[in-house]
Scaffold this active site. Structure first.
Site, PDB file in Angstrom:
ATOM      1  N   HIS A  97      49.100  -5.507 -32.074  1.00 48.54           N
ATOM      2  CA  HIS A  97      49.115  -5.029 -30.694  1.00 48.54           C
ATOM      3  C   HIS A  97      50.150  -3.918 -30.487  1.00 48.54           C
ATOM      4  CE1 HIS A  97      46.421  -8.308 -29.724  1.00 48.54           C
ATOM      5  NE2 HIS A  97      47.263  -9.161 -30.278  1.00 48.54           N
ATOM      6  N   ARG A 139      68.555 -15.987   4.943  1.00 45.80           N
ATOM      7  CA  ARG A 139      67.113 -16.044   4.719  1.00 45.80           C
ATOM      8  C   ARG A 139      66.533 -17.306   5.353  1.00 45.80           C
ATOM      9  NH1 ARG A 139      65.273 -12.444   0.557  1.00 45.80           N
ATOM     10  NH2 ARG A 139      66.800 -10.743   0.595  1.00 45.80           N
ATOM     11  N   ARG A 179      49.240  -8.479 -24.192  1.00 44.08           N
ATOM     12  CA  ARG A 179      48.479  -8.547 -22.936  1.00 44.08           C
ATOM     13  C   ARG A 179      48.499  -7.258 -22.136  1.00 44.08           C
ATOM     14  NH1 ARG A 179      50.568 -14.629 -21.109  1.00 44.08           N
ATOM     15  NH2 ARG A 179      49.843 -15.701 -22.993  1.00 44.08           N
ATOM     16  N   PRO A 222      59.634 -12.750 -19.870  1.00 42.93           N
ATOM     17  CA  PRO A 222      61.059 -12.630 -20.188  1.00 42.93           C
ATOM     18  C   PRO A 222      61.901 -12.478 -18.918  1.00 42.93           C
ATOM     19  CG  PRO A 222      59.757 -11.266 -21.654  1.00 42.93           C
ATOM     20  CD  PRO A 222      58.823 -11.767 -20.598  1.00 42.93           C
ATOM     21  N   GLU A 223      63.029 -13.175 -18.890  1.00 39.11           N
ATOM     22  CA  GLU A 223      63.954 -13.089 -17.774  1.00 39.11           C
ATOM     23  C   GLU A 223      65.223 -12.391 -18.254  1.00 39.11           C
ATOM     24  OE1 GLU A 223      64.292 -16.920 -15.787  1.00 39.11           O
ATOM     25  OE2 GLU A 223      62.223 -17.417 -16.307  1.00 39.11           O
TER      26      GLU A 223
END
Length: 285
Positions: free
Chosen positions: A95, A157, A115, A2-3
Site C-alpha cells: 500500500h 462547556r 485505507r 493513531p493518537e
C-alpha cells in the site's frame, strides 16, 4: 486511529532520520494520498523536489515538516497511515502511496496507507505553523499549553466530559484510547457533565491526561495490529499498560470489578462500574 503518543513517536523518528536531508525525487503513486493538495500530485512532487527538510513538528495528531523554502509538508495518518524509512531498493510495500528520495542516497521516506484515509499536502508559507491546522488546540505536552485556560474552558462547556476531551479545538491529541485511560485514573465516568466538574476535579483529570500521554510516548504508543508502527516498522507496547480500554469483562486493576464496555459515538467506551459510576440521568450510547 493513531493518537498523540503514536504521532509523537513517529515525529521523534523522523527528526532523527530526515532533518537536514535534501529531497531529490517525489513519486506519488496514488492520487488520494495527496487529495488535500489541491494543485494535484505533479505539483506536489515539483514543489518539493530540491527542498531540504529543516525540522519535524506536531500539532495534535498532525505532523508538519518545515522546509528551507518556508513551505511545509503536512501529514495526517488517518486510520492506517505509516511513515516508514526504508533502504533504497527495498521491496515496495503493498500500500505504498508516496515515496521521497534524498540527495545522500540514504533511506527513503515512504508514506504507506492501506485505507487511504490519511494524506500529505504542502502548506505554502506554513513552516512556522500551517494555516490549515492553526485551529487545532495545543496539547498537554506543549510547553505553551495553558492548564488554567483548559480547565476554565472545559467547565464552561455544556457536554459530557469524554466528548469534550475528543474535541480537538479544546485539547488536541487525545483520542478514544487515552481518554478512557485518563478517565479511569481520575475515577470519572465519561458521561459526567463538564459544567458539573469542580475545579480540583478538572485539574486532577488534566494531570492524568498528561501522565497517560507521557507514559504512552515512552513506550512507543499503542499497537493493536500492524497498522500502527514507528518509522522503523516497530510496534508500540503501551497496550500492555492499559487499565480500561479494550478490557471488557476483565477485572479492574484497582477494585476487581469487571470492566464495562458501552457504545459511544459509533465507538466504544470502557470504564469500571464501581470506580467510575455513571452519573444519574446520563444518556447511554
Amino acid at each position: 486511529m493513531p493518537e498523540l503518543p503514536e504521532v509523537e513517536t513517529i515525529r521523534q523518528g523522523l527528526v532523527q532520520w530526515v532533518v537536514g536531508r535534501r529531497i531529490t525525487a517525489v513519486e506519488v503513486r496514488h492520487p488520494r494520498a495527496v487529495r488535500r493538495h489541491e494543485p494535484g500530485g505533479q505539483h506536489f512532487a515539483d514543489v518539493l523536489t530540491g527542498r531540504t527538510v529543516t525540522d519535524v513538528r506536531r500539532r495534535g495528531k498532525y505532523l508538519w515538516l518545515p522546509l528551507d523554502s518556508g513551505d511545509a509538508i503536512i501529514g495526517h495518518l488517518g486510520m492506517s497511515g505509516q511513515l516508514l524509512l526504508r533502504p533504497v531498493g527495498a521491496a515496495d510495500e503493498l500500500h505504498l502511496r508516496v515515496r521521497f528520495r534524498f540527495a545522500d542516497d540514504g533511506p527513503e521516506l515512504r508514506f504507506v496507507d492501506q485505507r487511504t484515509f490519511g494524506g500529505l499536502s504542502v502548506s505554502e508559507g506554513g513552516a512556522e505553523l500551517p494555516a490549515e491546522i492553526a485551529h487545532i488546540a495545543r496539547d498537554p505536552r506543549d510547553p505553551e499549553f495553558s492548564d488554567a485556560g483548559f480547565v476554565a474552558a472545559l467547565r464552561k462547556r455544556r457536554t459530557e466530559v469524554k466528548r469534550a476531551l475528543l474535541d480537538q479545538t479544546l485539547i488536541s491529541g487525545v483520542g478514544n484510547i487515552y481518554a478512557d485511560e485518563a478517565l479511569w485514573r481520575a475515577r470519572l465516568h465519561g458521561a459526567r457533565p463538564t459544567d458539573a466538574l469542580t475545579g480540583p476535579a478538572a485539574v486532577r483529570l488534566l494531570g492524568h491526561i498528561r501522565d497517560v500521554l507521557d507514559e504512552a510516548v515512552k513506550q512507543g504508543g499503542t499497537s493493536f495490529d500492524e497498522l500502527y508502527v514507528n518509522v522503523n516498522g516497530e510496534s508500540g507496547y503501551f497496550d500492555r499498560s492499559l487499565n480500561a480500554y479494550g478490557r471488557e469483562g476483565e477485572p479492574c486493576p484497582r477494585c476487581g470489578t469487571p470492566i464495562r464496555r458501552e457504545a459511544f459515538m459509533n465507538r466504544s467506551s470502557y470504564s469500571c462500574p464501581r470506580c467510575q459510576p455513571r452519573p444519574r440521568g446520563a444518556l447511554r450510547g
